[in-house]
Design a protein around this motif. Structure first.
Motif, PDB file in Angstrom:
ATOM      1  N   TRP A 163      -0.897 -24.648 -34.639  1.00 36.54           N
ATOM      2  CA  TRP A 163      -1.386 -24.669 -33.272  1.00 36.54           C
ATOM      3  C   TRP A 163      -1.521 -23.260 -32.697  1.00 36.54           C
ATOM      4  O   TRP A 163      -2.349 -22.993 -31.842  1.00 36.54           O
ATOM      5  CB  TRP A 163      -0.389 -25.476 -32.453  1.00 36.54           C
ATOM      6  N   ALA A 166      -4.927 -22.366 -34.448  1.00 34.53           N
ATOM      7  CA  ALA A 166      -6.104 -23.218 -34.309  1.00 34.53           C
ATOM      8  C   ALA A 166      -5.906 -24.208 -33.168  1.00 34.53           C
ATOM      9  O   ALA A 166      -4.794 -24.412 -32.703  1.00 34.53           O
ATOM     10  CB  ALA A 166      -6.331 -23.984 -35.611  1.00 34.53           C
ATOM     11  N   THR A 171      -5.818 -28.573 -36.212  1.00 34.72           N
ATOM     12  CA  THR A 171      -4.439 -28.828 -36.622  1.00 34.72           C
ATOM     13  C   THR A 171      -4.307 -30.256 -37.123  1.00 34.72           C
ATOM     14  O   THR A 171      -3.742 -30.521 -38.182  1.00 34.72           O
ATOM     15  CB  THR A 171      -3.492 -28.601 -35.428  1.00 34.72           C
TER      16      THR A 171
ATOM     17  N   GLN B  82      -3.346 -20.872 -29.055  1.00 34.05           N
ATOM     18  CA  GLN B  82      -4.368 -20.319 -29.932  1.00 34.05           C
ATOM     19  C   GLN B  82      -5.021 -19.086 -29.327  1.00 34.05           C
ATOM     20  O   GLN B  82      -5.321 -18.116 -30.020  1.00 34.05           O
ATOM     21  CB  GLN B  82      -5.407 -21.414 -30.166  1.00 34.05           C
ATOM     22  N   ALA B 111      -9.311 -19.917 -38.455  1.00 37.40           N
ATOM     23  CA  ALA B 111      -9.273 -20.290 -37.049  1.00 37.40           C
ATOM     24  C   ALA B 111      -9.749 -19.130 -36.170  1.00 37.40           C
ATOM     25  O   ALA B 111     -10.201 -19.332 -35.056  1.00 37.40           O
ATOM     26  CB  ALA B 111      -7.855 -20.694 -36.669  1.00 37.40           C
ATOM     27  N   ARG B 112      -9.647 -17.907 -36.699  1.00 37.39           N
ATOM     28  CA  ARG B 112     -10.108 -16.744 -35.928  1.00 37.39           C
ATOM     29  C   ARG B 112     -11.582 -16.439 -36.227  1.00 37.39           C
ATOM     30  O   ARG B 112     -12.075 -15.381 -35.868  1.00 37.39           O
ATOM     31  CB  ARG B 112      -9.252 -15.519 -36.257  1.00 37.39           C
TER      32      ARG B 112
END
Lengths: 522, 251
Positions: A163, A166, A171, B82, B111-112
């Motif tokens: 978390w 992302a 997640t 985040q 995620a980045r």
């Protein structure tokens, strides 16, 4: 640990005798004719178009039911695990109710509903899709409970760590779901196996599958060879599936312990509302509406009372029988489960497979094996008495009790008993004085479950019941064709009432406070 | 806007669980590039403090500012975890068991929204630095305790975060391994030029690693200063008593 070996040997042998032996006998018998060994029974399975139709129907029914039940149940389990719910256990209990009411009662209710709604719907219920719909609506709690248990076991830190990098969607899909996938698959398989072997709904809706064919061959034609051969492919298929379930779940059988730390995926208030909305719709569809249908059919309380009075013998027989089965199953299940949990023997994986197999084996299949076992010169004095029926029901329900209680025992640290032994207690005293009290709630829950399942049992009862007597489900089932609708509905409603009363009287004390083992230090 | 002088600033942050006030009107400033240790007995609110900075808990009151951005404003969260760009080493490591060593790092980078080639380059660089290059395709459960610890640190560093939070980062290791990894950890943190906030109950660890440290008790910071400063002039009886062990040990 200095446990008395003779105790486990005696219990185990008794269990093998009443449950495993009949299945083995039947399997051997499928290779026999008057002239010796044969594969003819199997050959006809592959060549006859009748058998192919049966196979096709059985597989479609099982596959579709498992798919729909998982699609319905898994999201509900997700919400049960992830929402900040007021009175979570009450929602869970309401959602589980359809699993504890025999599926044919839901089926009968829907048939009544169909009769009132529209001609088309009524005709549709008597079809394979109709059977799929009814079984899905009664089986969805299985994937739901499995999903909830699996999600509660995912350590919160794993989700939190994701978390930080992302959003919750990634997640959920990249971390949480892959971690619970094996459990979801095992829930799917369980529903698959159970609906493959269900006798009551297909027989009610006149859908021809293996489980009903076995009964027809036996009861209508009294043809043992054909009946057992019809069961053999089911037996093999279920064996393979039982092994798969065991491999998927491994040692992690339905443990109720939640992982430390609050859940990381904090779903917002809006989600809580959405989740509770979904719960309500499912409860309405799977429990409330069918019950309303039955109640409307019965109309007068007087009808209900009159039906209850005229079936009082069957009701009493059902209650006494289920209570006896429940008590004995818990006692035997605890001993077998204890052995399973504490033994270091390699056999324990085999025991798991055996238990899953025996519990998921269609009732009619096990029932015919039992008839074969008890209808012998040696055992004949018992055949056709309540004793045979009781032993038959034990063969059916001891495995599930053992499976669940083995999981319960495994959650109890062995050190608790070791401490008692080191301080001078005998094995018996530590078993009765330490283990049993600390597993009180598990024992009660399993006892309740077995009671409810035994109370609704049909397939074995129909094959082994003493002549001239009846149980409440049997009476309901056999009067389908020749009774007025309101009597049928009244009998169904009586069954549901007994189930609900038991559930909410005993179930409350099981689910109200948290299990004892949660109080143990991690 | 001019570059802020501090990377992290907490003002009057409080948090209660039920009737228990775990963090009590706490204020704290961490400067860019420093290794800041929070030292205190177990149950003093250290972990909750880290979780609030990361966004895993929401403070009841107070504000948190991260690199000039207000992430919590008077108890109201403004940025999700985040969006805060923080690295976190959890006490129980929390390595994702279904992803490989490389996969654990890749999840953070993806995620980045970093392109594939530069992700791979970054993963290789970090793994090389923490001596885990040969394990890129292995699963966490196959690693030793020390290797898992290094992977957890690598995962916190891989996305070049503004701030790394470490919750008892070495507590799961045995004594010898801890001493060795402690030095390496300091050198990695300096090399990646990150600011680090380390929470520990181990005084030797705190005094050996910290540029500055704070002693925490019952949800408050009792004393803040350099290791020497704190050791030489403990501000109150709690600190003096708490440090007894270490001053005898190191003098």
């Amino acid at each position: 640990m200095h446990s008395p070996r003779w105790l486990f040997i005696v219990t185990g042998t008794f269990f093998l005798g009443i449950a495993v032996l009949p299945v083995c006998l039947m399997f051997l018998e499928s290779f026999q004719t008057a002239n010796g060994f044969t594969l003819a029974n199997y050959a006809s399975l592959l060549t006859s178009s009748r058998q192919q139709e049966l196979l096709w129907n059985s597989l479609v029914l099982a596959l579709a039911t498992a798919s729909f039940a998982t699609l319905l149940g898994a999201p509900l389990g997700f919400f049960l695990a992830k929402l900040r719910l007021p009175s979570r256990h009450r929602w869970r209990l309401l959602l589980v109710t359809p699993l504890l009411v025999p599926p044919y009662i839901l089926g009968i209710a829907w048939i009544f509903a169909g009769g009132q709604l529209a001609e088309g719907f009524a005709r549709w219920t008597f079809s394979l899709p109709g059977a799929v719909a009814m079984l899905s609506l009664s089986c969805f709690p299985i994937p739901m409970l499995v999903a909830e248990a699996a999600l509660s076991r995912v350590p919160a830190r794993l989700e939190e760590a994701a978390w930080l990098a992302a959003g919750w969607r990634r997640t959920l899909f990249s971390i949480t779901l892959p971690l619970v996938l094996p459990s979801l698959a095992s829930g799917f398989l369980l529903v698959f196996i159970l609906s493959l072997g269900d006798f009551s709904v297909p027989s009610l809706l006149r859908v021809r599958v293996f489980a009903t064919e076995v009964y027809t061959q036996f009861a209508a034609f009294f043809n043992f060879g054909a009946a057992t051969a019809a069961t053999a492919p089911l037996l093999l298929l279920i064996l393979v599936l039982s092994i798969s379930v065991r491999l998927l779940i491994g040692e992690k059988w339905i443990t109720t312990r939640r992982s430390p730390g609050a859940s990381a995926l904090l779903l917002s208030e809006a989600w809580t509302m959405a989740g509770m909305g979904l719960f309500s719709v499912m409860i309405l569809l799977s429990s409330v509406l069918p019950l309303l249908c039955l109640a409307m059919k019965v109309r007068h309380v007087e009808t209900l009372i009159r039906s209850a009075w005229s079936t009082r013998d069957s009701i009493a027989a059902s209650l006494v029988l289920s209570a006896a089965v429940s008590l004995l199953s818990v006692a035997m299940g605890l001993l077998l489960g204890y052995w399973r949990a504490r033994t270091k023997a390699r056999l324990k994986a085999l025991a798991d497979v055996l238990w899953i197999l025996l519990f998921t084996l269609p009732g009619t299949v096990l029932g015919i094996g039992l008839v074969r076992l008890w209808n012998q010169p040696l055992t004949n004095p018992l055949y056709g008495t309540w004793v045979t029926l009781l032993l038959g029901l034990l063969a059916r329900f001891v495995p599930i009790a053992a499976l669940l209680l083995a999981a319960g025992v495994r959650q109890m640290p062995a050190s608790l008993e070791e401490a008692a032994l080191v301080h001078g207690s005998s094995w018996w005293r530590s078993f009765i004085g330490i283990l049993v009290p600390s597993m009180k709630r598990s024992l009660l829950a399993v006892g309740l479950l077995v009671f409810l399942l035994a109370f609704g049992e049909l397939a074995i009862t129909i094959l082994l019941i003493p002549v001239g007597t009846s149980t409440l489900p049997l009476q309901t089932f056999t009067t389908i064709t020749n009774s007025p609708d309101e009597v049928m509905a009244a009998l169904c409603l009586l069954q549901v009432l007994v189930i609900l009363i038991t559930l909410f009287v005993i179930g409350r004390s099981v689910t109200k406070s948290r299990p004892q083992m949660d109080k143990l230090p991690a | 806007m001019e570059k802020s002088e501090h990377i992290l600033q907490l003002a009057g942050v409080s948090k209660s669980f039920g009737a228990r006030r775990v963090v009590d009107a706490l204020s704290l400033t961490v400067l860019p590039g420093e290794l800041f240790c929070i030292l205190g007995p177990s149950g003093c609110g250290k972990t909750t403090l880290l979780r609030m900075i990361a966004g895993l808990e929401t403070p009841d009151e107070g504000s948190i500012e991260l690199d000039g951005r207000l992430v919590v404003d008077q108890g109201k969260p403004r940025l999700t975890p985040q969006e805060r760009v923080i690295g976190f080493v959890f006490q129980d490591l929390a390595l994702w068991p279904h992803l490989t060593v490389g996969g654990n790092l890749d999840f953070v980078l993806r995620a980045r929204q970093i392109s594939r080639p530069s992700r791979q380059e970054q993963i290789r660089k970090v793994l090389n630095r923490v001596h885990l290059s040969e394990f890129e395709g292995a699963y966490p459960e196959t690693l030793s305790g020390g290797e898992q610890q290094r992977l957890a640190i690598a995962r916190a560093l891989v996305s070049n975060p503004l701030l790394v939070l470490l919750d008892e980062p070495l507590s799961s290791l045995d004594y010898r391994l801890r001493a060795q990894l402690q030095q390496e950890l300091v050198s990695w943190l300096r090399e990646f030029k990150v600011t680090a906030l380390i929470v520990t109950h181990d005084q030797n660890e705190a005094f050996a690693m910290a540029d500055r440290l704070a002693i925490m008790n019952s949800g408050r910071l009792v004393q803040v200063g350099t290791p020497e400063g704190v050791r030489q002039s403990p501000s109150d009886p709690f600190v003096r008593e708490f440090l007894m062990g270490v001053s005898q040990f190191s003098s």
